[in-house]
Design a protein around this motif. Structure first.
Motif, PDB file in Angstrom:
ATOM      1  N   ALA A 186       0.842  -1.191   0.000  1.00  0.00           N
ATOM      2  CA  ALA A 186       0.000   0.000   0.000  1.00  0.00           C
ATOM      3  C   ALA A 186       0.879   1.243   0.000  1.00  0.00           C
ATOM      4  O   ALA A 186       1.797   1.372   0.797  1.00  0.00           O
ATOM      5  CB  ALA A 186      -0.916   0.009   1.219  1.00  0.00           C
ATOM      6  N   GLY A 187       0.620   2.142  -0.942  1.00  0.00           N
ATOM      7  CA  GLY A 187       1.344   3.401  -1.012  1.00  0.00           C
ATOM      8  C   GLY A 187       2.711   3.331  -1.642  1.00  0.00           C
ATOM      9  O   GLY A 187       3.360   4.355  -1.810  1.00  0.00           O
ATOM     10  N   GLU A 188       3.164   2.162  -2.023  1.00  0.00           N
ATOM     11  CA  GLU A 188       4.533   2.019  -2.501  1.00  0.00           C
ATOM     12  C   GLU A 188       4.724   2.500  -3.938  1.00  0.00           C
ATOM     13  O   GLU A 188       5.783   3.011  -4.284  1.00  0.00           O
ATOM     14  CB  GLU A 188       4.951   0.555  -2.397  1.00  0.00           C
ATOM     15  N   PHE A 189       3.752   2.340  -4.795  1.00  0.00           N
ATOM     16  CA  PHE A 189       3.914   2.655  -6.208  1.00  0.00           C
ATOM     17  C   PHE A 189       4.185   4.132  -6.438  1.00  0.00           C
ATOM     18  O   PHE A 189       5.085   4.495  -7.187  1.00  0.00           O
ATOM     19  CB  PHE A 189       2.680   2.207  -6.994  1.00  0.00           C
ATOM     20  N   LEU A 190       3.429   5.004  -5.837  1.00  0.00           N
ATOM     21  CA  LEU A 190       3.661   6.440  -5.902  1.00  0.00           C
ATOM     22  C   LEU A 190       3.996   6.877  -4.484  1.00  0.00           C
ATOM     23  O   LEU A 190       3.160   6.783  -3.596  1.00  0.00           O
ATOM     24  CB  LEU A 190       2.416   7.176  -6.413  1.00  0.00           C
ATOM     25  N   PRO A 191       5.216   7.339  -4.248  1.00  0.00           N
ATOM     26  CA  PRO A 191       5.646   7.615  -2.873  1.00  0.00           C
ATOM     27  C   PRO A 191       5.023   8.885  -2.273  1.00  0.00           C
ATOM     28  O   PRO A 191       5.660   9.918  -2.141  1.00  0.00           O
ATOM     29  CB  PRO A 191       7.168   7.734  -3.014  1.00  0.00           C
ATOM     30  N   VAL A 192       3.752   8.760  -1.940  1.00  0.00           N
ATOM     31  CA  VAL A 192       3.025   9.836  -1.278  1.00  0.00           C
ATOM     32  C   VAL A 192       2.416   9.285   0.000  1.00  0.00           C
ATOM     33  O   VAL A 192       2.341   8.076   0.190  1.00  0.00           O
ATOM     34  CB  VAL A 192       1.941  10.455  -2.191  1.00  0.00           C
ATOM     35  N   GLN A 193       1.964  10.175   0.871  1.00  0.00           N
ATOM     36  CA  GLN A 193       1.448   9.748   2.170  1.00  0.00           C
ATOM     37  C   GLN A 193      -0.068   9.639   2.216  1.00  0.00           C
ATOM     38  O   GLN A 193      -0.623   9.231   3.217  1.00  0.00           O
ATOM     39  CB  GLN A 193       1.939  10.707   3.259  1.00  0.00           C
ATOM     40  N   GLY A 194      -0.733  10.007   1.147  1.00  0.00           N
ATOM     41  CA  GLY A 194      -2.179   9.886   1.150  1.00  0.00           C
ATOM     42  C   GLY A 194      -2.765  10.213  -0.204  1.00  0.00           C
ATOM     43  O   GLY A 194      -2.120  10.829  -1.046  1.00  0.00           O
TER      44      GLY A 194
END
Length: 127
Positions: free
Chosen positions: A95-103
């Motif tokens: 979860a969240g790994e593909f695009l390194p954003v926090q939300g």
């Protein structure tokens, strides 16, 4: 119009806001503003500039700026089948790994929900 509405919502909640209308403009502003959080739309005037913004920030800026938390606010999930921020692992990416954003927040977002998510990310990031 959306940028101005978001500015009003955020400033009313006590946040200082610096707005940019393109990825290059935002990348130019980051060093001088040193944001605590970036609220980002993937779709900008020249297409999917938000993706390039994330990768440039994460890979070309000093750590104190590159590590700035990012929340993506976009309608892209409502208009395409593209899913770039899975809530759960899909077997390839966590979860969240593909695009390194926090939300990620789908537009349109209710102001209360947006402010709640911003505060959650800021609290997690400050720990």
């Amino acid at each position: 119009d959306v940028v101005e509405i978001l500015r009003l919502v955020l400033e009313t909640a006590g946040y200082e806001v610096a707005a940019a209308n393109s990825a290059p403009e935002a990348l130019d502003k980051v060093p001088g503003f040193c944001p605590d959080l970036i609220l980002l739309d993937v779709m900008m005037p020249d297409g999917t500039e938000g993706f390039q913004f994330v990768w440039k920030l994460r890979n070309e800026f000093p750590a104190e700026l590159a590590d700035t938390p990012i929340i993506v606010l976009s309608a892209i999930h409502g208009t395409t089948k593209l899913r770039f921020y899975p809530e759960q692992s899909d077997g390839t990416y966590r979860a969240g790994e593909f695009l390194p954003v926090q939300g990620f927040i789908d537009k349109p977002a209710e102001p209360e929900m947006l402010l709640k998510r911003i505060e959650q990310v800021l609290q997690m990031w400050r720990k």
